[in-house]
Write an enzyme that holds these catalytic residues in place. Sequence first.
Site, PDB file in Angstrom:
ATOM      1  N   VAL A 116       0.879  -1.173   0.000  1.00 32.71           N
ATOM      2  CA  VAL A 116       0.000   0.000   0.000  1.00 32.71           C
ATOM      3  C   VAL A 116       0.913   1.219   0.000  1.00 32.71           C
ATOM      4  CG1 VAL A 116      -1.984  -1.072   1.107  1.00 32.71           C
ATOM      5  CG2 VAL A 116      -0.202  -0.082   2.529  1.00 32.71           C
ATOM      6  N   CYS A 117       0.530   2.254  -0.715  1.00 31.63           N
ATOM      7  CA  CYS A 117       1.475   3.339  -0.974  1.00 31.63           C
ATOM      8  C   CYS A 117       0.758   4.673  -1.141  1.00 31.63           C
ATOM      9  CB  CYS A 117       2.264   3.081  -2.264  1.00 31.63           C
ATOM     10  SG  CYS A 117       2.772   1.377  -2.506  1.00 31.63           S
ATOM     11  N   THR A 118       1.553   5.745  -1.114  1.00 25.62           N
ATOM     12  CA  THR A 118       1.081   7.073  -1.499  1.00 25.62           C
ATOM     13  C   THR A 118       2.104   7.671  -2.450  1.00 25.62           C
ATOM     14  OG1 THR A 118       0.003   7.411   0.649  1.00 25.62           O
ATOM     15  CG2 THR A 118       0.411   9.371  -0.704  1.00 25.62           C
TER      16      THR A 118
ATOM     17  N   ASN B 162      -4.282   3.962  -2.991  1.00 25.40           N
ATOM     18  CA  ASN B 162      -4.541   2.612  -3.507  1.00 25.40           C
ATOM     19  C   ASN B 162      -6.005   2.422  -3.891  1.00 25.40           C
ATOM     20  OD1 ASN B 162      -2.307   2.257  -1.139  1.00 25.40           O
ATOM     21  ND2 ASN B 162      -1.833   0.994  -2.922  1.00 25.40           N
TER      22      ASN B 162
ATOM     23  N   ARG C 175      -6.034   7.589   3.397  1.00 24.08           N
ATOM     24  CA  ARG C 175      -4.836   8.429   3.390  1.00 24.08           C
ATOM     25  C   ARG C 175      -4.952   9.552   2.372  1.00 24.08           C
ATOM     26  NH1 ARG C 175      -1.738   4.603   1.082  1.00 24.08           N
ATOM     27  NH2 ARG C 175      -3.493   3.161   1.166  1.00 24.08           N
TER      28      ARG C 175
END
Length: 394
Positions: free
Chosen positions: A142-144, A319, A332
Amino acid sequence: MDIPVVFTLSSLYILAILCCCSQGQSPPYEAECVEGKYPPPSSRRVKEYVVNLDLPGKERWKHVAAEKKQEIKNILASFKKYIYDFGGIAAEIWYLIDLLGPAIVDVLPQPFQDEIRGISDVTGIEIGEVTLYNIFYEIFTVCTSIVAQDSNGTLYHARNLDFGLFMGWDPKNRTWEITELLRPAIVNLDFQRGGKTVFKSVNYAGYVGILTAISPGKFTLTMNERFTLDGGYIGIINLILTGKGTWMGFLTRATMEKAESFKEARAMLTSTQMIAPAYFILAGNTSGQACVITRNREVNGTDTWWMKEAGGWYVLETNYDHWSKPLFVDDRRTPANKCMKKLTQKGVGIPGIFDVLSSRPVLNKLTTYTALMQVNQGHLETWLQYCPDPCFPW
């Protein structure tokens, strides 16, 4: 079947979060927009290594694998323990991975076959396990990612990479086990031919694909996982049955090695059938040249969301599809957008974007690193990230 203690405790913690949210209560963290976090202590800066593409595949990773051998072993040992705690078919799958490892690696494209063999030789890790290590990032990240343009039209591309959800919650230290083991394995890589840089990337040592990279003067690329029912497991089965599909990390690696421009990179990322869906965040070297490519496994249904459509001066992806709301326990996106708007276009630059990515819950217990790139200067810097309590678990 006995349920692993680590899984039970992490599940109870997550259920507590869900209960709070369902009753209209705030989760046990406060969204924030921090300032002045850049630069972090020098001890958190990630070391760079050269990968010589002129060498045979089996020779390219020897120095990195040798130096980071124990870190790679620690990650795989923890992952293996997590699988074996479930017993039954999960343990049998791992046994088959060890047994059939040489046959599994034989179906991978070159040079990845030989590179994985070389890493296995140096570390002494079973080749099937090294192969698994090179594909499970397609399933659990999971990322930004953010691309932002300053008032002069200069583009900056940055990302947090979060990894380890549900993989061994440590209730004493309130951390995810895999996340803690991954940080020491993070490396910056300078891929060279003829002594000249082709591209630079941020990798977990032993991983030969690409999740974060810059082709100096040309384009920058990050990959975020996309969660859909048509996910990686279905893609793997389809690959076995039909031979069709490309591993995401191998596609991004090929893009970084072969594409000579933003346009060529975008064409490769939008026209190749994949094993798992993904988001590709791509930026070029001129004002406004930035987009999020939302991919299915199949080429049909590809969506390209341009910076100008996202608001003009930045585009941001976590995501979730940009046209849909994020999962309410994993939002987020809203805090990150809030912090970007507080930053304003005048504040865009390495320090400002680092602050945004250091703001909870964009920064969370799963965050392993923040990478910062500026394409025209060919600049890449990476910092280990930590999120002390109170901090959201994902």
